[in-house]
Motif scaffolding. Structure first.
Motif, PDB file in Angstrom:
ATOM      1  N   VAL A 334       0.842  -1.202   0.000  1.00 14.53           N
ATOM      2  CA  VAL A 334       0.000   0.000   0.000  1.00 14.53           C
ATOM      3  C   VAL A 334       0.874   1.248   0.000  1.00 14.53           C
ATOM      4  O   VAL A 334       1.972   1.258   0.555  1.00 14.53           O
ATOM      5  CB  VAL A 334      -0.946   0.013   1.217  1.00 14.53           C
ATOM      6  N   GLN A 336      -0.533   4.080   1.183  1.00 12.94           N
ATOM      7  CA  GLN A 336      -1.056   4.710   2.398  1.00 12.94           C
ATOM      8  C   GLN A 336      -1.718   3.610   3.213  1.00 12.94           C
ATOM      9  O   GLN A 336      -2.305   2.671   2.661  1.00 12.94           O
ATOM     10  CB  GLN A 336      -2.107   5.775   2.062  1.00 12.94           C
ATOM     11  N   LYS A 338      -4.437   3.611   4.770  1.00 12.83           N
ATOM     12  CA  LYS A 338      -5.879   3.531   4.567  1.00 12.83           C
ATOM     13  C   LYS A 338      -6.241   2.512   3.493  1.00 12.83           C
ATOM     14  O   LYS A 338      -7.378   2.046   3.420  1.00 12.83           O
ATOM     15  CB  LYS A 338      -6.457   4.899   4.205  1.00 12.83           C
ATOM     16  N   GLU A 339      -5.295   2.163   2.626  1.00 10.49           N
ATOM     17  CA  GLU A 339      -5.550   1.237   1.524  1.00 10.49           C
ATOM     18  C   GLU A 339      -5.394  -0.226   1.929  1.00 10.49           C
ATOM     19  O   GLU A 339      -5.317  -1.110   1.076  1.00 10.49           O
ATOM     20  CB  GLU A 339      -4.572   1.535   0.363  1.00 10.49           C
ATOM     21  N   LEU A 342      -6.467  -3.641   0.349  1.00 10.37           N
ATOM     22  CA  LEU A 342      -5.730  -4.252  -0.756  1.00 10.37           C
ATOM     23  C   LEU A 342      -4.815  -5.371  -0.273  1.00 10.37           C
ATOM     24  O   LEU A 342      -4.411  -6.234  -1.069  1.00 10.37           O
ATOM     25  CB  LEU A 342      -4.905  -3.195  -1.491  1.00 10.37           C
ATOM     26  N   ALA A 384     -12.500   0.610   2.159  1.00 13.15           N
ATOM     27  CA  ALA A 384     -11.468   1.482   1.580  1.00 13.15           C
ATOM     28  C   ALA A 384     -11.293   2.779   2.343  1.00 13.15           C
ATOM     29  O   ALA A 384     -10.367   3.541   2.064  1.00 13.15           O
ATOM     30  CB  ALA A 384     -11.786   1.782   0.119  1.00 13.15           C
ATOM     31  N   GLU A 385     -12.162   3.030   3.329  1.00  8.91           N
ATOM     32  CA  GLU A 385     -12.037   4.197   4.208  1.00  8.91           C
ATOM     33  C   GLU A 385     -12.425   3.790   5.622  1.00  8.91           C
ATOM     34  O   GLU A 385     -13.374   4.316   6.201  1.00  8.91           O
ATOM     35  CB  GLU A 385     -12.924   5.339   3.703  1.00  8.91           C
ATOM     36  N   ASP A 433      -2.630   1.936  -4.936  1.00 10.44           N
ATOM     37  CA  ASP A 433      -3.812   2.369  -4.203  1.00 10.44           C
ATOM     38  C   ASP A 433      -5.072   1.829  -4.872  1.00 10.44           C
ATOM     39  O   ASP A 433      -5.025   1.218  -5.949  1.00 10.44           O
ATOM     40  CB  ASP A 433      -3.860   3.883  -4.049  1.00 10.44           C
ATOM     41  N   THR A 434      -6.216   2.074  -4.244  1.00  2.49           N
ATOM     42  CA  THR A 434      -7.480   1.525  -4.714  1.00  2.49           C
ATOM     43  C   THR A 434      -7.861   2.081  -6.071  1.00  2.49           C
ATOM     44  O   THR A 434      -8.383   1.356  -6.931  1.00  2.49           O
ATOM     45  CB  THR A 434      -8.580   1.808  -3.681  1.00  2.49           C
TER      46      THR A 434
END
Length: 496
Positions: A334, A336, A338-339, A342, A384-385, A433-434
Motif C-alpha cells: 500500500v 497509504q 488507509k488502503e 488491498l 477502503a475508508e 492504491d485503490t
C-alpha cells in the motif's frame, strides 16, 4: 580570465532584468510522509535502498546493542533529516563524518550532518545504539515482545522503531542484511535466505546472518530469537524452505503447527498458479512461543504465527492467508495505510479460493453465509475508508473479500483472474492504491465498475445484491465446512 567572463555575464543578466535564480538553501527533511492515518510515520527528504543491521542480543537482560548502516539518496537538499527509532543512540555518522542528533517526540531521531546533503547525493548513515527494547514505549505501547527465552520483533504497522533506525513506511522499500550474535544454543530467525551457516566466535557466541535481496517494507522485517527447532528443505524451484518451531510449544500444538507450516511450499505453488509467479527468494514460516503473540504477520518470505492458530489442530487457512500476502501486501504494498483492504481483503479471498479448491465450500457459499449473518455494525465500516482505528477491523478483511467476489461475478472468472495476475505483475516491488486497482479492473474487463466499487468499498451500509441468488443470499444458509477455521483465523489475525 574565465572567472572574469562568468562574473561579467552574471552582471549583464542582472542589469537586463534576467537575474540568475537564487539557489534554495538546504532545508530539514520532514518528520512523516503525510500518511492520512499515521502522518508522522516515515520521513521525507530521502529514499533508502539498503539496511545493514548488525546486532548483539543478550537474552537474560533483553538487551540489544548494534550498528545499522543505511544506504540512501537525498530527494532534496537536506540540512537535517529524521529517522524513526526509540533505542538509545551513541553516535551517528553521515558519509563518514560525525553528525549531531537529538530526540523529537516519542519515536523521531533528528540527524544533522556536518555539511548539507544535496539532492541526488548518496548518503551512508551509520547509527550505533543500545537499549532494552521491551522497556521502550512509543505511540502508547511497546511493540517488541520479550519471551521466556528471547524476544520477538513482529508487528504492524510499526515495529522497526524497537530494533533498527529506519524510514518506517511501506512506501520506502529497501533490501536488507540482518546479522545477530547470540549466546551459543540460541537461534535467530529473520527474512530471506541464510547465505551461510551460523558462525561461532571464541566467546561462546554464535552469529546468524540473513539476507533479503528483494525490496521489503520496514514493518515486514522481523526477528525471532530464542529456542527454536529449525527444519530446512529445498523447493522444486531450488529455493530455501526454512521453518522454525519454538521449543516451548506443547506437543499437541507443535504437531498441528508442523502439519500446517510444513505445507508452505505447496501453498505457495498453488498461489503462484492463481496470482502469478512468486516474487521472492525464499519461503517458510515461524511459530512463536505460546502466549508471545496474538496474531500472525506476513513477514516477507517467512510469516510468523501465534501458536494459538493451532490450538484446535492443523490450520491451513492461516497459512494460505499469510502467504497470499507475499503477493498482496509484500510484493505489492500500500502507498497509504488507509488502503489496507488491498492487503487483507485479497489475502482473505485467497482463503475462500483455497476452500473452493479443496472442496470445503465455494467462494459463493462463503459469501452467502457472510451476507446473511454479519451483524448490522459490520456494514457501517467502508473497507477502503475504515479509519485508523479500524484498519484491522472485520470489514477490511471480510467485506474486502466480498468486494472481490462481487467483482468476480460481475466480470467473470477469465477476466477476474487475469486481473489479479496483471496487478501483481505490473505493481511488483512497488506501491499501489485503490484507484489504480479500479482503473485496472475496468481496463481488463472493458466494463464501467464505479457503481460496484462505490457500494462495496466506500458506502458505510449493507449493499444490495442482485441476480438469481439474491433471495437465497438473504436467507440464513448453512456455513461451509471451511468457515469455522476461517472465522477463528480472522479473529486472531485482527488482534494486532
Amino acid at each position: 580570465m574565465r572567472r572574469l567572463l562568468v562574473a561579467t555575464l552574471a552582471t549583464a543578466l542582472t542589469l537586463a532584468g534576467t537575474a540568475l535564480p537564487a539557489q534554495a538553501a538546504p532545508a530539514p527533511g520532514g518528520a512523516g510522509l503525510g500518511d492520512e492515518y499515521f502522518p508522522d510515520y516515515g520521513n521525507s527528504g530521502y529514499d533508502v535502498s539498503h539496511y545493514d543491521v548488525r546486532l548483539r542480543y543478550y537474552p537474560e537482560q533483553d538487551r540489544l546493542t548494534g550498528t545499522t548502516t543505511i544506504l540512501a539518496a537525498a530527494t532534496q537538499d537536506l540540512s537535517s533529516f529524521h529517522l524513526d527509532f526509540v533505542l538509545d543512540v551513541a553516535s551517528v555518522k553521515v558519509n563518514n563524518r560525525p553528525a549531531t542528533f537529538a530526540r523529537e517526540g516519542d519515536h523521531e531521531l533528528v540527524v544533522t550532518p556536518p555539511r548539507a546533503v544535496t539532492r541526488g547525493q548518496a548518503m551512508t548513515v551509520v547509527v550505533q545504539y543500545s537499549g532494552v527494547p521491551s522497556n521502550k514505549v512509543a505511540a502508547g505501547f511497546t511493540a517488541w515482545t520479550r519471551t521466556a527465552d528471547g524476544g520477538l520483533a513482529v508487528g504492524e504497522p510499526e515495529m522497526a522503531w524497537w530494533w533498527f533506525p529506519s524510514n518506517d513506511h511501506p512506501s520506502d522499500k529497501a533490501t536488507f542484511d540482518v546479522s545477530v550474535a547470540v549466546p551459543d544454543g540460541v537461534e535467530v530467525l529473520s527474512n530471506g535466505v541464510m547465505p551461510r551457516n551460523p558462525t561461532q566466535d571464541i566467546l561462546g557466541w554464535k552469529r546468524w546472518s540473513w539476507r533479503s535481496v528483494k525490496p521489503q517494507a520496514t514493518y515486514l522485517a522481523f526477528l525471532a530469537i530464542g529456542q527454536y527447532e529449525i527444519t530446512r528443505d529445498t523447493a522444486a524451484d531450488g529455493q530455501q524452505v526454512i521453518n522454525a518451531y519454538s521449543d516451548l510449544l506443547p506437543p499437541d500444538f507443535e504437531d498441528a503447527a508442523r502439519a500446517s507450516v510444513e505445507r508452505t511450499a505447496e501453498v505457495i505453488d498453488w498461489e503462484s498458479s492463481v496470482f502469478g509467479p512468486y516474487a521472492f527468494e525464499a519461503r517458510g514460516g515461524v511459530v512463536a512461543p505460546p502466549g508471545a503473540l496474538g496474531f500472525a504477520l506476513e513477514t516477507q518470505t517467512r510469516p510468523v504465527y501465534s501458536s494459538g492458530f493451532f490450538r484446535s489442530g492443523a490450520n491451513m487457512s492461516v497459512i494460505v492467508h499469510e502467504n497470499a500476502h507475499q503477493w498482496f501486501g509484500d510484493a505489492v504494498s500500500v502507498d497509504q495505510w488507509k488502503e489496507i483492504w488491498l492487503n487483507e481483503g485479497f489475502a482473505s479471498y485467497a482463503e475462500w479460493l483455497w476452500s473452493e479448491a479443496q472442496g470445503e465450500g465455494t467462494a459463493q457459499e462463503i459469501f452467502d453465509y457472510l451476507y446473511a449473518t454479519e451483524p448490522d455494525d459490520f456494514w457501517t465500516v467502508a473497507p477502503a475508508e475504515p479509519g485508523a482505528a479500524e484498519i484491522f477491523g472485520g470489514a477490511v478483511y471480510d467485506r474486502g473479500a466480498m468486494t472481490l467476489h462481487e467483482l468476480r461475478r460481475a466480470i467473470g472468472d477469465d477476466d477476474f483472474f487475469a486481473l489479479l495476475r496483471t496487478w501483481t505483475a505490473e505493481k511488483r516491488y512497488g506501491n499501489a492504491d485503490t484507484a489504480e486497482f479500479i482503473a485496472l479492473a475496468e481496463k481488463v474487463s472493458g466494463q464501467q465498475l464505479d457503481e460496484l466499487f462505490q457500494a462495496w468499498l466506500y458506502t458505510p451500509s449493507k449493499p444490495a445484491v442482485e441476480g438469481a441468488s439474491a433471495l437465497a443470499r438473504a436467507a440464513a444458509p448453512q456455513a461451509p465446512k471451511s468457515w469455522a477455521q476461517i472465522r477463528q483465523t480472522h479473529e486472531l489475525l485482527r488482534s494486532h
